[in-house]
Scaffold this active site. Structure first.
Site, PDB file in Angstrom:
ATOM      1  N   HIS A  96      23.137  58.756  26.106  1.00 41.61           N
ATOM      2  CA  HIS A  96      22.949  59.069  24.680  1.00 41.61           C
ATOM      3  C   HIS A  96      22.548  60.533  24.513  1.00 41.61           C
ATOM      4  O   HIS A  96      23.028  61.223  23.623  1.00 41.61           O
ATOM      5  CB  HIS A  96      21.826  58.199  24.078  1.00 41.61           C
ATOM      6  N   LYS A 156      20.800  41.687  18.828  1.00 43.79           N
ATOM      7  CA  LYS A 156      20.058  41.986  20.063  1.00 43.79           C
ATOM      8  C   LYS A 156      18.566  41.751  19.892  1.00 43.79           C
ATOM      9  O   LYS A 156      18.014  42.044  18.830  1.00 43.79           O
ATOM     10  CB  LYS A 156      20.290  43.452  20.460  1.00 43.79           C
ATOM     11  N   ARG A 164      32.770  55.326  25.954  1.00 45.97           N
ATOM     12  CA  ARG A 164      32.516  55.321  27.387  1.00 45.97           C
ATOM     13  C   ARG A 164      33.761  54.930  28.175  1.00 45.97           C
ATOM     14  O   ARG A 164      34.019  55.416  29.239  1.00 45.97           O
ATOM     15  CB  ARG A 164      31.387  54.350  27.731  1.00 45.97           C
ATOM     16  N   SER A 211      22.046  50.519  27.663  1.00 44.70           N
ATOM     17  CA  SER A 211      20.601  50.287  27.590  1.00 44.70           C
ATOM     18  C   SER A 211      20.223  48.981  28.281  1.00 44.70           C
ATOM     19  O   SER A 211      19.205  48.902  28.971  1.00 44.70           O
ATOM     20  CB  SER A 211      20.149  50.274  26.129  1.00 44.70           C
TER      21      SER A 211
HETATM   22  N1  COA Z   1      25.553  56.443  27.077  1.00 37.51           N
HETATM   23  C1  COA Z   1      24.949  55.341  27.537  1.00 37.51           C
HETATM   24  N2  COA Z   1      24.987  54.157  26.901  1.00 37.51           N
HETATM   25  C2  COA Z   1      25.676  54.103  25.767  1.00 37.51           C
HETATM   26  C3  COA Z   1      26.340  55.211  25.241  1.00 37.51           C
HETATM   27  C4  COA Z   1      26.251  56.424  25.937  1.00 37.51           C
HETATM   28  N3  COA Z   1      26.834  57.537  25.504  1.00 37.51           N
HETATM   29  N4  COA Z   1      26.948  54.834  24.108  1.00 37.51           N
HETATM   30  C5  COA Z   1      26.664  53.550  23.931  1.00 37.51           C
HETATM   31  N5  COA Z   1      25.907  53.113  24.934  1.00 37.51           N
HETATM   32  C6  COA Z   1      25.381  51.758  25.125  1.00 37.51           C
HETATM   33  C7  COA Z   1      24.276  51.424  24.190  1.00 37.51           C
HETATM   34  O1  COA Z   1      23.015  51.716  24.754  1.00 37.51           O
HETATM   35  C8  COA Z   1      24.467  49.945  24.001  1.00 37.51           C
HETATM   36  O2  COA Z   1      23.845  49.270  25.075  1.00 37.51           O
HETATM   37  P1  COA Z   1      23.318  47.774  24.890  1.00 37.51           P
HETATM   38  O3  COA Z   1      24.466  46.946  24.351  1.00 37.51           O
HETATM   39  O4  COA Z   1      22.925  47.388  26.246  1.00 37.51           O
HETATM   40  O5  COA Z   1      22.165  47.847  23.903  1.00 37.51           O
HETATM   41  C9  COA Z   1      25.958  49.739  24.143  1.00 37.51           C
HETATM   42  O6  COA Z   1      26.433  50.882  24.815  1.00 37.51           O
HETATM   43  C10 COA Z   1      26.672  49.596  22.843  1.00 37.51           C
HETATM   44  O7  COA Z   1      26.369  50.723  22.039  1.00 37.51           O
HETATM   45  P2  COA Z   1      26.598  50.693  20.491  1.00 37.51           P
HETATM   46  O8  COA Z   1      27.951  50.167  20.200  1.00 37.51           O
HETATM   47  O9  COA Z   1      26.249  52.023  19.933  1.00 37.51           O
HETATM   48  O10 COA Z   1      25.617  49.547  20.032  1.00 37.51           O
HETATM   49  P3  COA Z   1      24.238  49.712  19.398  1.00 37.51           P
HETATM   50  O11 COA Z   1      23.577  48.380  19.330  1.00 37.51           O
HETATM   51  O12 COA Z   1      23.481  50.770  20.082  1.00 37.51           O
HETATM   52  O13 COA Z   1      24.591  50.218  17.923  1.00 37.51           O
HETATM   53  C11 COA Z   1      25.256  49.925  15.656  1.00 37.51           C
HETATM   54  C12 COA Z   1      25.475  49.513  17.079  1.00 37.51           C
HETATM   55  C13 COA Z   1      23.799  49.737  15.293  1.00 37.51           C
HETATM   56  C14 COA Z   1      25.619  51.384  15.490  1.00 37.51           C
HETATM   57  C15 COA Z   1      26.168  49.076  14.757  1.00 37.51           C
HETATM   58  O14 COA Z   1      25.888  47.731  15.043  1.00 37.51           O
HETATM   59  C16 COA Z   1      25.931  49.370  13.281  1.00 37.51           C
HETATM   60  O15 COA Z   1      26.468  50.321  12.746  1.00 37.51           O
HETATM   61  N6  COA Z   1      25.121  48.532  12.616  1.00 37.51           N
HETATM   62  C17 COA Z   1      24.769  48.726  11.215  1.00 37.51           C
HETATM   63  C18 COA Z   1      25.275  47.577  10.359  1.00 37.51           C
HETATM   64  C19 COA Z   1      26.643  47.904   9.833  1.00 37.51           C
HETATM   65  O16 COA Z   1      26.879  48.875   9.156  1.00 37.51           O
HETATM   66  N7  COA Z   1      27.579  46.996  10.148  1.00 37.51           N
HETATM   67  C20 COA Z   1      28.955  47.152   9.747  1.00 37.51           C
HETATM   68  C21 COA Z   1      29.690  48.021  10.730  1.00 37.51           C
HETATM   69  S1  COA Z   1      31.355  48.225  10.224  1.00 37.51           S
END
Ligand code: COA
Length: 167
Positions: free
Chosen positions: A17, A41, A90, A129
């Protein structure tokens, strides 16, 4: 002013990140790191803890601001004059989920707001994560995969949950 949003649950923030935050911060005037509660989660750290941890890990980046919110990402974008949303890719497996989200968000944005994708550094493209938490909880070495200051927070949190760090 170009204000860009990078969101995630960051439970915890990793060097993957942070790499993305570093690079995205060079593309805009202000980068807002938005910590969101992901309803699917169960968090290890509270949202306040995650926000504070990101502030510590990004304090060297002067144009990075950390905020937290719940609800729709598009509502935050519409209310905070965000010009673009940045997401990290990724691997190909991220693409399908990301394109769906980007296209749905595009319908919900009230003005033209682009979703921009940055390729994650190959050094960190295998981490998430959850994987960090799993390896850490089983006493595997995660040094170099999270900032040192975050590793300290993880050790304190584990000690708090278990009543002391096991050696
Ligand atoms: N390096 C390392 N890890 C990374 C990464 C990077 N560059 N990018 C992503 N990851 C990891 C994250 O840590 C996460 O790990 P985890 O699943 O073990 O927690 C995983 O990859 C998925 O990341 P991400 O897709 O960003 O999930 P998130 O839970 O961190 O975030 C939201 C998702 C919150 C952005 C998304 O659910 C959201 O926008 N929610 C708001 C509600 C909404 O608007 N919904 C409608 C969407 S259309």
């Amino acid at each position: 002013m170009k204000r860009v949003l990078y969101t995630g649950s960051f439970d915890p923030i990793t060097n993957g990140h942070l790499d993305l935050i570093n690079r995205a911060s060079k593309l805009c005037d202000e980068l807002v790191v938005g910590v969101i509660e992901n309803k699917s989660k169960i968090p290890f750290f509270t949202i306040e803890e995650r926000t504070g941890m990101i502030e510590k890990a990004t304090k060297h980046l002067k144009n990075v601001k950390v905020d937290s919110f719940c609800g729709l990402l598009a509502d935050y974008v519409n209310a905070h004059n965000i010009s673009a949303v940045v997401r990290g890719l990724r691997a190909t497996m991220d693409f399908e989920y990301e394109i769906q989200m980007a296209q749905m968000n595009a319908r919900l944005f009230k003005k033209d707001v682009e979703t921009i994708f940055l390729m994650t550094s190959p050094d960190y493209s295998f981490i998430s994560s959850s994987m960090i938490k799993e390896v850490f909880s089983l006493k595997g070495n995660i040094k170099g995969l999270v900032p040192d200051v975050i590793l300290e927070c993880m050790e304190s949190k584990l000690a708090e949950k278990t009543g002391g760090i096991e050696k």
